[in-house]
Structure formats: structure tokens, C-alpha cells
Motif scaffolding. Sequence first.
Motif, PDB file in Angstrom:
ATOM      1  N   ILE A  71     -23.384  71.066 131.119  1.00 49.76           N
ATOM      2  CA  ILE A  71     -24.020  72.037 130.225  1.00 49.76           C
ATOM      3  C   ILE A  71     -23.019  72.547 129.197  1.00 49.76           C
ATOM      4  O   ILE A  71     -23.324  72.658 128.003  1.00 49.76           O
ATOM      5  N   GLU A  72     -21.808  72.817 129.650  1.00 50.30           N
ATOM      6  CA  GLU A  72     -20.752  73.258 128.733  1.00 50.30           C
ATOM      7  C   GLU A  72     -20.455  72.194 127.684  1.00 50.30           C
ATOM      8  O   GLU A  72     -20.312  72.495 126.491  1.00 50.30           O
ATOM      9  N   HIS A  73     -20.394  70.922 128.093  1.00 54.17           N
ATOM     10  CA  HIS A  73     -20.110  69.841 127.161  1.00 54.17           C
ATOM     11  C   HIS A  73     -21.251  69.653 126.154  1.00 54.17           C
ATOM     12  O   HIS A  73     -21.011  69.361 124.982  1.00 54.17           O
ATOM     13  N   GLN A  74     -22.496  69.798 126.637  1.00 58.78           N
ATOM     14  CA  GLN A  74     -23.645  69.702 125.732  1.00 58.78           C
ATOM     15  C   GLN A  74     -23.543  70.746 124.626  1.00 58.78           C
ATOM     16  O   GLN A  74     -23.754  70.452 123.448  1.00 58.78           O
ATOM     17  N   LYS A  75     -23.232  71.973 125.006  1.00 58.06           N
ATOM     18  CA  LYS A  75     -23.153  73.068 124.038  1.00 58.06           C
ATOM     19  C   LYS A  75     -21.989  72.873 123.069  1.00 58.06           C
ATOM     20  O   LYS A  75     -22.117  73.135 121.864  1.00 58.06           O
ATOM     21  N   LYS A  76     -20.857  72.396 123.570  1.00 59.99           N
ATOM     22  CA  LYS A  76     -19.700  72.178 122.701  1.00 59.99           C
ATOM     23  C   LYS A  76     -19.984  71.101 121.665  1.00 59.99           C
ATOM     24  O   LYS A  76     -19.583  71.213 120.505  1.00 59.99           O
TER      25      LYS A  76
END
Length: 371
Positions: free
Chosen positions: A341-346
Motif C-alpha cells: 500500500i505504501e509503494h502504491q501511494k509513493k
Amino acid sequence: MKLVYYYPMSKGAPSNVARNVFEALIAKKDKLPFDEIILYTNNKNKVILGKKYSDIKIFTGKDILKIKNSIVHIPTTPLVFPNSKFLLHVFAKIKKNKLILNYHGDICKELVLRYKYDHKLELSKIPTCILLPILLFSSNKNIVNSYSLANIFKHRYGLGNIEVVPNAIDNCWFLKRHEFIKKSDNSIKIFYHGRLSPEKGVDLLIKGLKLFLSTKSGSTKIYLYIAGDGPQMQYLKALSIQLDIVDNVIFLGNLNQKMIIKYLQKVDAAIYPSILDTFALAILEAFACAECPVYFSKKAGIYDFIIDDGYVLGAFEPNVENISNIVSSIFEKSNKNDNIIEHQKKFAEKYNWTSVIDYYISIYREMYHAN
């Protein structure tokens, strides 16, 4: 030199992108090299645009001969059709203005897919497909939003004057909506939002869910929420009935942005199974706000940028078996990844209009200074 910008008022993602491009340009107009910016529209919309942009000159068809020594930008896919957009295209070339065209998809391939899956032939698009090489070579610059579409134009037509500019989304997709915090629930919820048309592959998503359910005995609390509308709506509804999973597939119709964000922050996963898609804004929107893993087709042009940026996200080849396996991993809760989820947002953060508009400004400046 002036910028003449065709401003579409129609619904749909390409027109919305075109409007967002203009808003972002105005926000950075001090970086533009032009003496004047002019909006071009039809007579019906002149009053509406005049109220919205009171300090910008608005042209219509009757002003067409005034367009001289200009860069004309038509930011939606050109069509050979007797309307204001095509009139601007023709007179831009007659008056020897510089011309920029945007292409948001492979119109010929989409026409074939629509006929193959829906048995409908969109007659209005046939002249455009026949004359597409002429349209492509008539412009000084063709802007596409994926490397895959650029390669199609290069290999099919030998086109060289192509610029790849990614799509982007509004900053409001990145806002936290704490009132939509995911709640515990015994059922599994999967979400899709976007246009319901053959190239989006939503039929594969329904068939993949059916294949998964066929491996389970008894009642399985797993639901697929489909948001959006389009030419395949009735076919997809009939398909869910035919496959006897009508209770598992919920059609939501068109939702506003707030409701899309609400679902993306409450479901267990989102899946976008495009079989042909030059960028797919829906995927980027999901990356920006989803509190769940987002699975997406490798056939979507956004995949090019994900690879270039070095991210490993939930890409898959769009077929029924792969979708069934994805649903299985969601059901078994074996798809948990604290970093996804963090990578998607970044990744999504790089594709906002404040950043992406610099690509357009660079193209304008290059063309402005070219002989």
C-alpha cells in the motif's frame, strides 16, 4: 506566438484529462512562452467558458480565420467528423499553424474490439481509422500517454514525431479520508471502477470470480463491486446471471469521487483486468487512495511507468485463470504485504498534474523556439 487550446466540454476521461491539463497550464502560465492563450470551443459553450475564464479570449468556428502564427493544441483524440474540433484541425493546417494532437487510445483496435464483443460497429469512427495515418502525419507533435501506444504508432505507421506524456490525477485523490477507515467484516470484498467496455476486461473479472467460486463448496461470502457504466453494462449483468453468481456481483453504476474513495478504503482488494488500455487512470486513482492491494493488467499502459520507476506492484497477465488465482489469494488472506500500500501511494504521488504539466510546458517551449 499564441497558444490556441481546444477545450472539450463532453463527458469521459479523455475530456476530463484535457480540462485538467488546461487548469494546470493556467496555474503555471508564467512558465509559458506565449503572448496570448486562446480557448477554442463551439458556439454553445462559449458563454459557459467565458464566465469561467473571464480573462481569456474564447474563439469559436466564426473566429477560425483569425488563428495565425499560433500553436494549436487539440488534447483529445482527433476524429474525422463535421464538428468544431475537426474544423480547428483542418484550418490549423491550412493556415500553417503548428499543431499538437493527443491520442488517448488505439481507436482502430478499440473499434474492432467493440465489434467483436458487442457486435456493434461504430460507423462514425470508420473514417478516422481509414484516415488515421494522415491525421498522425498532419501534426507537428503527437502526444500519447504510454510507451505501448507510442510503439504501436511507430511500428504500424513509421511515425517519429511522438512524445510520451503520462496521465495524472488531481491532488484530492491523495487526501486522507479517516471517516472511511476499513472495518472488520467476515465477507471478502473486491472492487473495480471504470468504463464498462470490451477493452477493460471486466468480463474476465466476472469469469475469474466464477472459476474461483466453482472450487468452493457451500456459501462463500465474497462480493465483487463494479462501479461505472458503459456499452457492456447489460452484457455483464447477463453474464453474472448466466454464470449463476448474480448474488456475488453488485453493479453500483456511476459513483462520484468521494464514493469511489470510500469503497477503495473499505474493500479487501481492487482489480483492473484491462486487455487494452493506454494508461488507465482508474488504476492510478486506486494507487493513490486504496487501503488495500491493487491488482492491474500488464496490458495497461501505466505498467510501463511502474517498471521504469522500479516498483514491483500487483501486475498480472489478464486471463480468467490468473484472476481466479488472485481472488483465491485474497480469500485465503495470503496477499498481505505491509509495504504494498505504501509503494502504491509513493508511485501515485509522482503522477499529479502539478508535476506532469511540466512535460507539456517543455513541448510548448520546444515548438515555440523551433524554426
